[in-house]
Design a protein around this motif. Structure first.
Motif, mmCIF file in Angstrom:
data_model
loop_
_atom_site.group_PDB
_atom_site.id
_atom_site.type_symbol
_atom_site.label_atom_id
_atom_site.label_comp_id
_atom_site.label_asym_id
_atom_site.label_seq_id
_atom_site.Cartn_x
_atom_site.Cartn_y
_atom_site.Cartn_z
ATOM 1 N N GLY A 464 0.773 -1.223 0.000
ATOM 2 C CA GLY A 464 0.000 0.000 0.000
ATOM 3 C C GLY A 464 0.807 1.277 0.000
ATOM 4 N N GLY A 465 2.097 1.185 0.333
ATOM 5 C CA GLY A 465 2.942 2.367 0.369
ATOM 6 C C GLY A 465 3.440 2.747 -1.008
ATOM 7 N N PRO A 466 4.405 3.657 -1.072
ATOM 8 C CA PRO A 466 4.941 4.074 -2.377
ATOM 9 C C PRO A 466 5.558 2.880 -3.103
ATOM 10 C CG PRO A 466 6.304 4.893 -0.569
ATOM 11 C CD PRO A 466 5.068 4.363 0.044
ATOM 12 N N GLN A 467 5.264 2.734 -4.373
ATOM 13 C CA GLN A 467 5.702 1.557 -5.117
ATOM 14 C C GLN A 467 7.113 1.762 -5.668
ATOM 15 O OE1 GLN A 467 3.809 -1.516 -5.232
ATOM 16 N NE2 GLN A 467 3.180 -0.273 -3.490
ATOM 17 N N VAL A 468 8.060 1.865 -4.716
ATOM 18 C CA VAL A 468 9.476 2.055 -5.047
ATOM 19 C C VAL A 468 10.322 0.956 -4.418
ATOM 20 C CG1 VAL A 468 9.289 4.545 -5.389
ATOM 21 C CG2 VAL A 468 9.730 3.642 -3.083
ATOM 22 N N GLY A 469 9.670 -0.144 -4.015
ATOM 23 C CA GLY A 469 10.379 -1.237 -3.368
ATOM 24 C C GLY A 469 10.904 -2.264 -4.347
ATOM 25 N N VAL A 470 12.038 -2.855 -3.999
ATOM 26 C CA VAL A 470 12.618 -4.001 -4.696
ATOM 27 C C VAL A 470 12.760 -5.094 -3.644
ATOM 28 C CG1 VAL A 470 14.660 -4.857 -5.907
ATOM 29 C CG2 VAL A 470 13.796 -2.551 -6.378
ATOM 30 N N PHE A 471 12.534 -6.347 -4.027
ATOM 31 C CA PHE A 471 12.337 -7.385 -3.021
ATOM 32 C C PHE A 471 13.239 -8.591 -3.238
ATOM 33 C CE2 PHE A 471 8.641 -4.751 -3.356
ATOM 34 C CZ PHE A 471 8.317 -4.493 -2.024
ATOM 35 N N LEU A 472 13.826 -9.047 -2.132
ATOM 36 C CA LEU A 472 14.618 -10.273 -2.106
ATOM 37 C C LEU A 472 13.928 -11.251 -1.171
ATOM 38 C CD1 LEU A 472 17.055 -12.143 -2.501
ATOM 39 C CD2 LEU A 472 18.263 -10.806 -0.747
ATOM 40 N N GLN A 473 13.376 -12.315 -1.726
ATOM 41 C CA GLN A 473 12.748 -13.352 -0.910
ATOM 42 C C GLN A 473 13.684 -14.552 -0.814
ATOM 43 O OE1 GLN A 473 9.437 -16.327 -1.977
ATOM 44 N NE2 GLN A 473 8.275 -14.615 -1.092
ATOM 45 N N ILE A 474 13.895 -15.017 0.429
ATOM 46 C CA ILE A 474 14.752 -16.167 0.682
ATOM 47 C C ILE A 474 13.906 -17.266 1.313
ATOM 48 C CG2 ILE A 474 16.848 -17.003 1.788
ATOM 49 C CD1 ILE A 474 17.751 -14.091 2.062
ATOM 50 N N THR A 475 13.904 -18.439 0.686
ATOM 51 C CA THR A 475 13.229 -19.606 1.247
ATOM 52 C C THR A 475 14.256 -20.725 1.399
ATOM 53 O OG1 THR A 475 12.582 -20.354 -0.969
ATOM 54 C CG2 THR A 475 11.006 -18.987 0.233
ATOM 55 N N GLY A 476 13.875 -21.797 2.074
ATOM 56 C CA GLY A 476 14.846 -22.850 2.316
ATOM 57 C C GLY A 476 14.217 -24.226 2.366
ATOM 58 N N ALA A 477 15.016 -25.235 1.996
ATOM 59 C CA ALA A 477 14.569 -26.617 2.076
ATOM 60 C C ALA A 477 14.389 -27.027 3.533
ATOM 61 C CB ALA A 477 15.590 -27.526 1.390
ATOM 62 N N LEU A 478 13.554 -28.037 3.748
ATOM 63 C CA LEU A 478 13.235 -28.491 5.097
ATOM 64 C C LEU A 478 14.003 -29.747 5.452
ATOM 65 C CD1 LEU A 478 9.338 -28.123 4.975
ATOM 66 C CD2 LEU A 478 10.991 -26.475 5.886
ATOM 67 N N ASP A 479 14.496 -29.800 6.683
ATOM 68 C CA ASP A 479 15.056 -31.042 7.203
ATOM 69 C C ASP A 479 13.942 -31.989 7.645
ATOM 70 O OD1 ASP A 479 17.669 -30.155 6.851
ATOM 71 O OD2 ASP A 479 17.729 -29.218 8.835
ATOM 72 N N GLU A 480 12.854 -31.410 8.129
ATOM 73 C CA GLU A 480 11.722 -32.198 8.627
ATOM 74 C C GLU A 480 10.469 -31.351 8.535
ATOM 75 O OE1 GLU A 480 10.449 -34.696 12.680
ATOM 76 O OE2 GLU A 480 12.338 -33.568 12.596
ATOM 77 N N ASP A 481 9.368 -31.967 8.175
ATOM 78 C CA ASP A 481 8.103 -31.258 8.082
ATOM 79 C C ASP A 481 7.179 -31.720 9.210
ATOM 80 O OD1 ASP A 481 6.202 -29.500 7.190
ATOM 81 O OD2 ASP A 481 6.063 -30.327 5.158
ATOM 82 N N VAL A 482 6.141 -30.941 9.456
ATOM 83 C CA VAL A 482 5.183 -31.236 10.521
ATOM 84 C C VAL A 482 3.774 -31.072 9.954
ATOM 85 C CG1 VAL A 482 4.344 -30.581 12.812
ATOM 86 C CG2 VAL A 482 6.785 -30.360 12.269
ATOM 87 N N PRO A 483 2.929 -32.072 10.099
ATOM 88 C CA PRO A 483 1.558 -31.924 9.612
ATOM 89 C C PRO A 483 0.769 -30.941 10.469
ATOM 90 C CG PRO A 483 1.794 -33.986 10.802
ATOM 91 C CD PRO A 483 3.167 -33.413 10.683
ATOM 92 N N VAL A 484 -0.175 -30.270 9.867
ATOM 93 C CA VAL A 484 -1.137 -29.465 10.617
ATOM 94 C C VAL A 484 -2.315 -30.379 10.927
ATOM 95 C CG1 VAL A 484 -2.639 -27.441 10.631
ATOM 96 C CG2 VAL A 484 -0.427 -27.343 9.458
ATOM 97 N N PRO A 485 -2.541 -30.716 12.191
ATOM 98 C CA PRO A 485 -3.592 -31.672 12.522
ATOM 99 C C PRO A 485 -4.955 -31.266 11.959
ATOM 100 C CG PRO A 485 -2.192 -31.294 14.424
ATOM 101 C CD PRO A 485 -1.774 -30.300 13.382
ATOM 102 N N ASP A 486 -5.632 -32.248 11.394
ATOM 103 C CA ASP A 486 -6.986 -32.085 10.847
ATOM 104 C C ASP A 486 -7.042 -31.150 9.647
ATOM 105 O OD1 ASP A 486 -8.054 -33.757 12.882
ATOM 106 O OD2 ASP A 486 -8.025 -32.057 14.261
ATOM 107 N N GLN A 487 -5.892 -30.929 9.011
ATOM 108 C CA GLN A 487 -5.848 -30.156 7.770
ATOM 109 C C GLN A 487 -5.157 -31.001 6.703
ATOM 110 O OE1 GLN A 487 -7.379 -27.317 7.361
ATOM 111 N NE2 GLN A 487 -7.899 -26.962 9.515
ATOM 112 N N GLN A 488 -5.336 -30.636 5.448
ATOM 113 C CA GLN A 488 -4.756 -31.407 4.353
ATOM 114 C C GLN A 488 -3.391 -30.877 3.928
ATOM 115 O OE1 GLN A 488 -7.779 -31.432 1.298
ATOM 116 N NE2 GLN A 488 -8.935 -33.066 2.310
#
Length: 534
Positions: A464-488
């Protein structure tokens, strides 16, 4: 010690000061005049000014919180885990860090960080905190802890007794708390928005149960509240200074803890308050949380340095705010409301926050997008928009360095670069060093946020602010995952969907974006920092 505001190198112009006086802003704000921010904001402001009463009304919580803490400690339940996002977690984290008492803050969907929190269950109480009662991260965490307690051998009654709930009256979480037999339920004032809720049950309940002296917070805030009707009070001076800096072209507020006894981590709380309150309608004040007052990014032609806990030194422009934490909370809230008046925006809505949430839900329903990397260099997969990657030789042995050079080159004058790390902020803490390394190489502002936490904070300003941003998104692989109970879906899938949803929101605005996925988190962070220091 009272709240005090000092300035160097920054004047509040007489026309601005005169306008605030003629408009009677001081008196109108303390009497909760919802017309202060214009007719478009009036209906929202009318139900969002309860924070002005909190120094008085929150006093009624103190006895019951002291009694509940004593009861828990007597039962050997002395470890508090807070499940909450944004306004539900940032203030308690500051309170407890400043007080030096342990509080586990879980404001993430990262499976590794979740697993770290789900330990020592024999002495753990979980505070589930959500104003709306429908926050997906918080509800997922609640489900995970219920399942963990059950695996530890607790029955339904015992499990319920391990939960304390903070929410608004009538929320879905209030119904859930009743159904599960939560030990205690604290219903907060619905006329207090999340980012203004530091002195409400959202800030006080987890902090008190962790052992912080919340009575002192309320006392210090009440001393300031008694002075807020006075012309020229410290909080008014701070708001006028923020507004004056904005109109002078200094729309970046570099925040740093300072002084001999600094408020620990205050910048993270103030970041949400200011960014989410002012970043809309194509304008706003961008908070930049610094590692220290001397860190890269503390000065520049569009920067005002804000020191929390000390007065400014040197030529400035800078503003220093000293005083106890309770007064700091109330003072900055009041100042942000005043700054909203000066900027001509509604400081109480967040019209763009739901966009990434809706994108996330759509991705969870349809499945994660299949996005192939443009290149893989070591432990780093590179993806991005043409605005960043066009012309970059990704086949080069220094392709990552060239990519980062292109990212920095994409930041426009008076723009900013936002680093958004969907990682474990405990085990992957070194990722935060990326902000400093990037800031050393550019004159433009560089911010850093842990995802999805920042979506409840600077995420509003990004969209919503001034559209002068540049973005660096960092994600990472998982060593272990966890289910969300009662969700798919799992927590890992939810985290990936949140990152993808935010990428879509930025892509829809044609913002330059670089997405780096770390196939090995530790190695990838090392590789990234090495490339930045070349």
């Amino acid at each position: 010690m009272k709240l005090a505001v000092t300035r160097t190198g920054l004047d509040v112009p007489e026309p601005l000061r005169t306008r605030l006086e003629q408009d009677d802003v001081v008196a109108r704000l303390v009497r909760k005049d919802a017309t202060l921010w214009g007719p478009d904001a009036e209906s929202e402001a009318a139900v969002r000014l309860g924070w002005l009463d909190l120094p008085a009304t929150s006093r009624s919580l103190l006895a019951s919180l002291a009694e509940l803490r004593a009861e828990l400690v007597a039962e050997g339940l002395d470890r508090i885990v807070l499940c909450g996002m944004g306004g539900s977690s940032l203030a308690p984290e500051v309170i407890c860090r400043t007080a030096g008492v342990p509080l586990v803050v879980l404001d993430t969907t990262d499976p590794g960080q979740l697993l770290s929190a789900m330990t020592e269950l024999e002495r753990t109480v979980v505070v589930v905190s959500s104003k709306s009662g429908g926050t997906v991260e918080t509800e997922s965490q609640r489900r995970a802890f219920v399942a963990a307690f059950a695996r530890a051998g607790l029955d339904e009654r015992q499990i319920g007794a391990r939960f304390v709930v903070v929410t608004d009256p009538g929320s879905p979480l209030a119904d859930t708390a009743s159904a599960m037999g939560a030990r205690a339920v604290f219903l907060a004032d619905p006329t207090v928005g999340g980012r203004y809720s530091a002195l409400s049950a959202f800030g006080l309940v987890p902090s008190a149960l962790a052992g912080a002296d919340v009575a002192a917070l309320v006392d210090d805030a009440e001393q300031l509240a008694e002075r807020l009707a006075e012309p020229g009070n410290a909080a008014m001076e701070l708001g006028a200074a923020l507004g004056a800096a904005f109109h002078a072209g200094r729309d970046k507020l570099a925040l740093a803890d300072a002084g001999e006894t600094p408020v620990e981590g205050f910048g993270d709380w103030a970041e949400q308050l200011i960014a989410e309150s002012t970043g809309k309608e194509g304008r706003g004040i961008l908070p930049v949380v610094l590692e220290s007052p001397e860190a890269p990014g503390s000065s520049g032609p569009d920067v005002l340095l804000g020191l929390v806990g000390a007065g400014p030194s040197g030529a400035g422009p800078a503003v220093g705010v000293t005083g106890p934490l309770g007064a700091q909370f109330l003072g900055w809230e009041y100042a942000t409301a005043v700054a909203g008046r000066v900027l001509g925006i509604n400081p109480f809505d967040q019209p763009n926050v739901t966009e990434s949430k809706e994108n996330t839900q759509a991705i969870l329903a349809a499945g994660l997008p299949d996005e192939q990397p443009e290149a893989t260099i070591g432990a780093v997969e590179i993806r991005g928009t043409a605005a960043v990657l066009r012309g970059v030789d990704l086949s080069s042995h220094d392709g990552l360095s060239l990519t980062l050079d292109a990212l920095l080159a994409a930041v426009p004058p008076r723009g900013y670069l936002a680093v958004m790390a969907y990682l474990d902020r405990l085990r992957d803490a070194r990722a935060a060093e990326v902000r400093t390394a990037l800031a050393q190489r550019t004159e433009q502002a560089v911010t850093f946020g842990w995802g999805p936490r920042f979506l409840h904070s600077t995420g509003q300003y990004h969209k919503g602010g001034p559209q002068v941003g540049v973005f660096l998104q960092i994600t990472g692989a998982l060593d272990e995952d966890v289910p969300v109970p009662d969700q798919q879906y799992t927590f890992g899938t939810l985290q990936a969907a949140q990152a993808a949803g935010d990428r879509k929101a930025l892509a829809d605005r044609d913002r330059p974006l670089l997405h780096l996925h770390l196939t090995d988190r530790a190695a990838g962070i090392d590789q990234l920092l090495t490339a930045l220091h070349c």
